[in-house]
Design a protein around this motif. Structure first.
Motif: not given
Length: 216
Positions: A1-30
């Motif tokens: 697994m190779l993580p990418g940067p965190d994506q920053i988003i804003e709530c469509p209702h109040c525009h508060a920020l949140a974040r989630y991780g992205t992946l450059i590559s991954g697999n289903t091992f395990g």
């Protein structure tokens, strides 16, 4: 697994920020797979598609949230990066109770059939999460009526004829205690003999609890 940067988003209702991780590559091992179709893959983590804003408490689909930037997840914050990005909370999937809060209102106006189906499945999975590690021979408690109602609704929403649809309908019927209907659904699945065999074993045992598929 190779993580990418965190994506920053804003709530469509109040525009508060949140974040989630992205992946450059991954697999289903395990990866682990359960009878309700949920898969957990440590090398391919999932971003919750539906979440609740911790600021305004409104629910929203993550893909509907405007993207405002990306942040290096290794902590190397570039000059000029807003501190609010670094402080943004990580996107969380709603709890079972929060899903029931959403579903108690009925199908939201304008919600597509695909999203309605997805919402019902996610709510079902989140309820099952509490029982995924039960030892063999130990059954889950009787289904609460709101959960049962949502599962019955899902059986009527899943109208496809693909093997995955038949497997999901069979699992819903099994967990609802309708073993004859569950067995009938499995008769339409011809390309997953190992999964069908394990589910038939559970049906014959009268086991109505979500179970992990086992691989030799």
């Amino acid at each position: 697994m190779l993580p990418g940067p965190d994506q920053i988003i804003e709530c469509p209702h109040c525009h508060a920020l949140a974040r989630y991780g992205t992946l450059i590559s991954g697999n289903t091992f395990g990866a682990r797979l359960w009878t309700d179709g949920k898969q957990l893959a440590p090398m391919l983590p999932e971003v919750p598609p539906f979440t609740r804003c911790p600021a305004c408490q409104a629910f929203y689909w993550v893909e509907d949230a405007p993207e405002v930037g990306q942040l290096n997840r290794w902590g190397d914050i570039k000059p000029g990066t807003p501190q609010a990005w670094a402080d943004a909370p990580e996107v969380q999937e709603p709890s079972p109770e929060e899903y029931q809060e959403v579903l108690a209102r009925g199908r939201p106006d304008g919600l597509t059939g695909e999203r309605w189906e997805h919402l019902l499945i996610r709510a079902w999975h989140r309820y099952n999460d509490a029982y995924r590690e039960l030892p063999a021979g130990t059954g889950a408690p009787a289904l609460p009526e709101p959960i049962r109602t949502n599962m019955v609704t899902l059986t009527s929403v899943l109208t496809g004829e693909s093997p995955s649809d038949h497997l999901l309908r069979a699992e819903l019927q099994r967990q609802l205690g309708n073993m004859t209907q569950a067995r009938r659904e499995l008769q339409n699945v011809h390309d997953a003999p190992e999964l069908v065999s394990q589910m038939l074993h559970l049906i014959e045992a009268g086991d109505a609890t979500v179970r992990e598929f086992q691989w030799e």
